[in-house]
Each structure stands twice: as structure tokens, then as C-alpha cells.
Design a protein around this motif. Structure first.
Motif, PDB file in Angstrom:
ATOM      1  N   ASN A 189       0.873  -1.172   0.000  1.00  0.00           N
ATOM      2  CA  ASN A 189       0.000   0.000   0.000  1.00  0.00           C
ATOM      3  C   ASN A 189       0.906   1.216   0.000  1.00  0.00           C
ATOM      4  N   ILE A 190       0.425   2.299  -0.584  1.00  0.00           N
ATOM      5  CA  ILE A 190       1.202   3.533  -0.518  1.00  0.00           C
ATOM      6  C   ILE A 190       0.415   4.581   0.254  1.00  0.00           C
ATOM      7  N   ALA A 191       1.146   5.518   0.800  1.00  0.00           N
ATOM      8  CA  ALA A 191       0.559   6.671   1.483  1.00  0.00           C
ATOM      9  C   ALA A 191       1.363   7.891   1.037  1.00  0.00           C
ATOM     10  N   THR A 192       0.746   9.043   1.108  1.00  0.00           N
ATOM     11  CA  THR A 192       1.454  10.272   0.731  1.00  0.00           C
ATOM     12  C   THR A 192       1.277  11.335   1.808  1.00  0.00           C
ATOM     13  N   ILE A 193       2.248  12.226   1.866  1.00  0.00           N
ATOM     14  CA  ILE A 193       2.141  13.422   2.700  1.00  0.00           C
ATOM     15  C   ILE A 193       2.234  14.603   1.747  1.00  0.00           C
ATOM     16  N   SER A 194       1.236  15.466   1.808  1.00  0.00           N
ATOM     17  CA  SER A 194       1.173  16.653   0.953  1.00  0.00           C
ATOM     18  C   SER A 194       0.973  17.881   1.815  1.00  0.00           C
ATOM     19  N   SER A 195       1.241  19.042   1.229  1.00  0.00           N
ATOM     20  CA  SER A 195       1.050  20.300   1.968  1.00  0.00           C
ATOM     21  C   SER A 195       0.175  21.251   1.160  1.00  0.00           C
ATOM     22  N   GLY A 196      -0.351  22.284   1.852  1.00  0.00           N
ATOM     23  CA  GLY A 196      -1.102  23.336   1.195  1.00  0.00           C
ATOM     24  C   GLY A 196      -2.609  23.193   1.290  1.00  0.00           C
ATOM     25  N   MET A 215       6.009  13.648  -0.020  1.00  0.00           N
ATOM     26  CA  MET A 215       6.641  12.380   0.318  1.00  0.00           C
ATOM     27  C   MET A 215       5.707  11.222  -0.037  1.00  0.00           C
ATOM     28  N   VAL A 216       6.307  10.130  -0.526  1.00  0.00           N
ATOM     29  CA  VAL A 216       5.557   8.909  -0.796  1.00  0.00           C
ATOM     30  C   VAL A 216       6.132   7.812   0.093  1.00  0.00           C
ATOM     31  N   LEU A 217       5.245   7.121   0.792  1.00  0.00           N
ATOM     32  CA  LEU A 217       5.656   6.048   1.696  1.00  0.00           C
ATOM     33  C   LEU A 217       4.954   4.765   1.274  1.00  0.00           C
ATOM     34  N   TYR A 218       5.466   3.640   1.715  1.00  0.00           N
ATOM     35  CA  TYR A 218       4.843   2.361   1.391  1.00  0.00           C
ATOM     36  C   TYR A 218       4.819   1.459   2.609  1.00  0.00           C
ATOM     37  N   LYS A 219       3.885   0.502   2.569  1.00  0.00           N
ATOM     38  CA  LYS A 219       3.805  -0.511   3.618  1.00  0.00           C
ATOM     39  C   LYS A 219       3.724  -1.854   2.916  1.00  0.00           C
ATOM     40  N   PRO A 220       4.771  -2.681   3.061  1.00  0.00           N
ATOM     41  CA  PRO A 220       4.721  -4.006   2.425  1.00  0.00           C
ATOM     42  C   PRO A 220       3.596  -4.833   3.033  1.00  0.00           C
ATOM     43  N   LEU A 221       2.873  -5.555   2.192  1.00  0.00           N
ATOM     44  CA  LEU A 221       1.772  -6.377   2.684  1.00  0.00           C
ATOM     45  C   LEU A 221       2.164  -7.837   2.815  1.00  0.00           C
ATOM     46  N   ALA A 222       3.180  -8.273   2.099  1.00  0.00           N
ATOM     47  CA  ALA A 222       3.617  -9.665   2.171  1.00  0.00           C
ATOM     48  C   ALA A 222       4.638  -9.797   3.291  1.00  0.00           C
ATOM     49  N   ALA A 223       4.199 -10.280   4.456  1.00  0.00           N
ATOM     50  CA  ALA A 223       5.077 -10.407   5.615  1.00  0.00           C
ATOM     51  C   ALA A 223       6.027 -11.592   5.453  1.00  0.00           C
ATOM     52  N   GLU A 224       5.504 -12.744   5.219  1.00  0.00           N
ATOM     53  CA  GLU A 224       6.272 -13.973   5.009  1.00  0.00           C
ATOM     54  C   GLU A 224       5.746 -14.583   3.726  1.00  0.00           C
ATOM     55  N   GLU A 225       6.504 -15.486   3.165  1.00  0.00           N
ATOM     56  CA  GLU A 225       6.063 -16.139   1.954  1.00  0.00           C
ATOM     57  C   GLU A 225       4.708 -16.794   2.164  1.00  0.00           C
ATOM     58  N   LYS A 271      12.640   5.028  -1.366  1.00  0.00           N
ATOM     59  CA  LYS A 271      13.981   5.523  -1.678  1.00  0.00           C
ATOM     60  C   LYS A 271      13.932   6.373  -2.942  1.00  0.00           C
ATOM     61  N   GLY A 272      14.893   7.255  -3.091  1.00  0.00           N
ATOM     62  CA  GLY A 272      15.029   8.241  -4.160  1.00  0.00           C
ATOM     63  C   GLY A 272      14.318   8.025  -5.471  1.00  0.00           C
ATOM     64  N   GLU A 273      14.832   7.125  -6.311  1.00  0.00           N
ATOM     65  CA  GLU A 273      14.314   6.964  -7.655  1.00  0.00           C
ATOM     66  C   GLU A 273      12.880   6.435  -7.674  1.00  0.00           C
ATOM     67  N   GLU A 274      12.576   5.498  -6.779  1.00  0.00           N
ATOM     68  CA  GLU A 274      11.230   4.941  -6.714  1.00  0.00           C
ATOM     69  C   GLU A 274      10.225   6.009  -6.277  1.00  0.00           C
ATOM     70  N   GLU A 275      10.605   6.803  -5.269  1.00  0.00           N
ATOM     71  CA  GLU A 275       9.720   7.875  -4.804  1.00  0.00           C
ATOM     72  C   GLU A 275       9.511   8.908  -5.910  1.00  0.00           C
ATOM     73  N   ALA A 276      10.574   9.260  -6.616  1.00  0.00           N
ATOM     74  CA  ALA A 276      10.469  10.239  -7.702  1.00  0.00           C
ATOM     75  C   ALA A 276       9.544   9.730  -8.810  1.00  0.00           C
ATOM     76  N   GLU A 277       9.614   8.428  -9.096  1.00  0.00           N
ATOM     77  CA  GLU A 277       8.755   7.841 -10.117  1.00  0.00           C
ATOM     78  C   GLU A 277       7.286   7.914  -9.706  1.00  0.00           C
ATOM     79  N   TRP A 278       6.993   7.586  -8.437  1.00  0.00           N
ATOM     80  CA  TRP A 278       5.616   7.688  -7.941  1.00  0.00           C
ATOM     81  C   TRP A 278       5.140   9.133  -7.969  1.00  0.00           C
ATOM     82  N   MET A 279       5.997  10.073  -7.567  1.00  0.00           N
ATOM     83  CA  MET A 279       5.611  11.493  -7.571  1.00  0.00           C
ATOM     84  C   MET A 279       5.296  11.961  -8.987  1.00  0.00           C
TER      85      MET A 279
END
Length: 129
Positions: free
Chosen positions: A39-46, A114-124, A83-91
């Protein structure tokens, strides 16, 4: 000089490790590692309701007066900053999606910080929620 126009074997090709043949279908485990479920989450301003907005799963929106509050809120829920490139791509993707709406978005989308993520696959084979 040997012609390779009709050759079945490319004599100049480097040997490939086992399992890396392009015709082989990757296993589910390999796909999850390459394309993790998240899942992704974002933080925005304004915004008028609060200076910072956290958008998270299921469309939930929470406003904050301070960035630290917004970041701590979403970090506590298990989200990690991309991380850098992945966040920039999502933005770039989200900014392009918002810009593609004829006449502009109905609601203020703010400035994406900012773009954040939460992995959903904990274990195989297991998924967390």
C-alpha cells in the motif's frame, strides 16, 4: 569469417546462469520479490484544514498542523519512505495523473512532499493488513 545469419547458436553470447532463460516463467516468490505487494501513502502540503495531509489506504485522509505529526502518524502505522528513484517515479506518476484531468482536479491536491509504502507480504504466502 563465419556467418551467423542462420546460426541456431550465437557463438559470441555469454553463458547464462540456470533459471535465467527469458522463456522461463518466474515463480511467484520471484515475482513478489521483484514486484512486492504494498500500500502507498502520501504526505502533501497546502490545505485549509491543516498544513499537511496524509492520504493512506482506503482513501482515508488525516490533516495535521505540523509535518512531524503527519510523519509520526503514518510511520506508526508501519509505512516506510520510498527511496530516491522509486519515490520520484511515484511522484511523477501522481503529478501526471492529476495534470491529465481536463479542467483540473475537483479538489485541491496540494503539493506532494513524500511517498511512503507498507509491504503487505510479511512472510512467503502470508499477508498482513
Amino acid at each position: 569469417m563465419e556467418s551467423q545469419a542462420l546460426a541456431l547458436v550465437d557463438h559470441g553470447a555469454k553463458p547464462q546462469p540456470p533459471g535465467s532463460h527469458p522463456d522461463l516463467v518466474p515463480s511467484g516468490v520471484q515475482l513478489r520479490r521483484a514486484f512486492p505487494v504494498m500500500n502507498i501513502a502520501t504526505i502533501s502540503s497546502g490545505f485549509e484544514k491543516g498544513d499537511f495531509l496524509v492520504r493512506e489506504e482506503k482513501g482515508q485522509r488525516v490533516y495535521f498542523d505540523f509535518f512531524e505529526e503527519a510523519f509520526n502518524y503514518i510511520a506508526y502505522k508501519g509505512y516506510i519512505r520510498m527511496k530516491g528513484e522509486e519515490e520520484a517515479e511515484w511522484m511523477d506518476t501522481m503529478n501526471n495523473v492529476h495534470a491529465s484531468v481536463k479542467g483540473g482536479m475537483k479538489y485541491n491536491t496540494g503539493k506532494l512532499l513524500m511517498v511512503l509504502y507498507k509491504p503487505l507480504a510479511a512472510e512467503e504466502g502470508e499477508y498482513s493488513g
